[in-house]
Design a protein around this motif. Structure first.
Motif, PDB file in Angstrom:
ATOM      1  N   GLY A  56      14.079 -43.135  -2.891  1.00 21.60           N
ATOM      2  CA  GLY A  56      13.113 -43.232  -1.797  1.00 21.60           C
ATOM      3  C   GLY A  56      12.507 -44.616  -1.699  1.00 21.60           C
ATOM      4  O   GLY A  56      12.339 -45.154  -0.600  1.00 21.60           O
ATOM      5  N   TRP A  57      12.202 -45.225  -2.821  1.00 27.06           N
ATOM      6  CA  TRP A  57      11.612 -46.566  -2.842  1.00 27.06           C
ATOM      7  C   TRP A  57      12.536 -47.568  -2.152  1.00 27.06           C
ATOM      8  O   TRP A  57      12.116 -48.325  -1.285  1.00 27.06           O
ATOM      9  N   HIS A  58      13.803 -47.558  -2.542  1.00 21.37           N
ATOM     10  CA  HIS A  58      14.755 -48.519  -1.968  1.00 21.37           C
ATOM     11  C   HIS A  58      14.947 -48.293  -0.469  1.00 21.37           C
ATOM     12  O   HIS A  58      15.061 -49.249   0.298  1.00 21.37           O
ATOM     13  N   ARG A  59      14.940 -47.032  -0.049  1.00 29.32           N
ATOM     14  CA  ARG A  59      15.058 -46.716   1.377  1.00 29.32           C
ATOM     15  C   ARG A  59      13.864 -47.295   2.151  1.00 29.32           C
ATOM     16  O   ARG A  59      14.026 -47.920   3.194  1.00 29.32           O
ATOM     17  N   VAL A  60      12.669 -47.123   1.613  1.00 29.28           N
ATOM     18  CA  VAL A  60      11.470 -47.649   2.269  1.00 29.28           C
ATOM     19  C   VAL A  60      11.498 -49.177   2.286  1.00 29.28           C
ATOM     20  O   VAL A  60      11.187 -49.798   3.303  1.00 29.28           O
ATOM     21  N   MET A  61      11.891 -49.793   1.186  1.00 27.85           N
ATOM     22  CA  MET A  61      11.927 -51.261   1.137  1.00 27.85           C
ATOM     23  C   MET A  61      12.976 -51.832   2.107  1.00 27.85           C
ATOM     24  O   MET A  61      12.772 -52.886   2.691  1.00 27.85           O
ATOM     25  N   GLU A  62      14.079 -51.115   2.303  1.00 32.13           N
ATOM     26  CA  GLU A  62      15.124 -51.581   3.221  1.00 32.13           C
ATOM     27  C   GLU A  62      14.747 -51.381   4.686  1.00 32.13           C
ATOM     28  O   GLU A  62      14.998 -52.229   5.525  1.00 32.13           O
ATOM     29  N   THR A  63      14.115 -50.247   4.986  1.00 27.73           N
ATOM     30  CA  THR A  63      13.849 -49.892   6.380  1.00 27.73           C
ATOM     31  C   THR A  63      12.415 -50.175   6.809  1.00 27.73           C
ATOM     32  O   THR A  63      12.143 -50.262   8.004  1.00 27.73           O
ATOM     33  N   GLY A  64      11.509 -50.257   5.856  1.00 28.29           N
ATOM     34  CA  GLY A  64      10.101 -50.403   6.178  1.00 28.29           C
ATOM     35  C   GLY A  64       9.479 -49.100   6.660  1.00 28.29           C
ATOM     36  O   GLY A  64       8.317 -49.061   7.050  1.00 28.29           O
ATOM     37  N   GLN A  65      10.247 -48.011   6.589  1.00 24.63           N
ATOM     38  CA  GLN A  65       9.782 -46.708   7.066  1.00 24.63           C
ATOM     39  C   GLN A  65       9.704 -45.712   5.915  1.00 24.63           C
ATOM     40  O   GLN A  65      10.616 -45.627   5.100  1.00 24.63           O
ATOM     41  N   SER A  66       8.628 -44.968   5.891  1.00 21.90           N
ATOM     42  CA  SER A  66       8.462 -43.909   4.904  1.00 21.90           C
ATOM     43  C   SER A  66       8.520 -42.565   5.606  1.00 21.90           C
ATOM     44  O   SER A  66       8.144 -42.449   6.774  1.00 21.90           O
ATOM     45  N   SER A  67       8.999 -41.562   4.903  1.00 23.35           N
ATOM     46  CA  SER A  67       9.016 -40.216   5.483  1.00 23.35           C
ATOM     47  C   SER A  67       7.622 -39.600   5.472  1.00 23.35           C
ATOM     48  O   SER A  67       7.415 -38.529   6.017  1.00 23.35           O
ATOM     49  N   TYR A  68       6.663 -40.283   4.848  1.00 22.78           N
ATOM     50  CA  TYR A  68       5.283 -39.814   4.824  1.00 22.78           C
ATOM     51  C   TYR A  68       4.494 -40.532   5.898  1.00 22.78           C
ATOM     52  O   TYR A  68       4.663 -41.729   6.106  1.00 22.78           O
TER      53      TYR A  68
END
Length: 137
Positions: free
Chosen positions: A64-76
């Motif tokens: 999840g961390w890497h996904r947020v850092m790559e996209t700038g989007q969180s599922s929260y």
């Protein structure tokens, strides 16, 4: 009151406040974090977030961390309170609730995140016990 005095008051309060860079290395750790987790700022700053993440949850956390850092989007959503287990310096597990705050540069690029955390272990255990009692009925 100026922003510096307000920031100082917030950072020195009872809540744990920490920050981590894009690589998940801790860059800020206030007195509240020291009290909550039992690690001094000297022990925590520069270390991986693995310091407080239970081993069994690390793979999911880092995905999840890497996904947020790559996209700038969180599922929260903004300001959503998240609840997770965390590890203290003595090896014990506690339940924490936290809110993440994206940290960006002047162009809006994500540099990492800051978080405000609270120990909710007593409430979590009380809720679990009530659920157990209900299930027995």
């Amino acid at each position: 009151m100026d922003e510096t005095r307000i920031a100082t008051a917030l950072l020195s309060g009872p809540d744990a406040i920490m920050a981590a860079d894009r690589n998940g290395l801790i860059t800020f750790w206030n007195g509240g974090a020291e009290r909550l987790f039992g690690f001094s700022a000297e022990q925590a700053v520069g270390e991986s977030l693995d310091l407080i993440i239970p081993k069994r949850l690390r793979a999911r956390h880092w995905a999840g961390w890497h996904r947020v850092m790559e996209t700038g989007q969180s599922s929260y959503g903004d300001g959503d309170m998240l609840g997770v287990p965390a590890v203290r310096a003595d090896g014990s597990t506690i339940s924490v609730e936290f809110v993440i705050h994206p940290v960006t540069d002047t162009q809006g690029q994500l540099l990492g995140v800051a978080a405000t955390l609270r120990d909710v272990t007593a409430r979590f255990e009380e809720t679990r016990e009530l659920r157990r009692q209900l299930a027995e009925r």
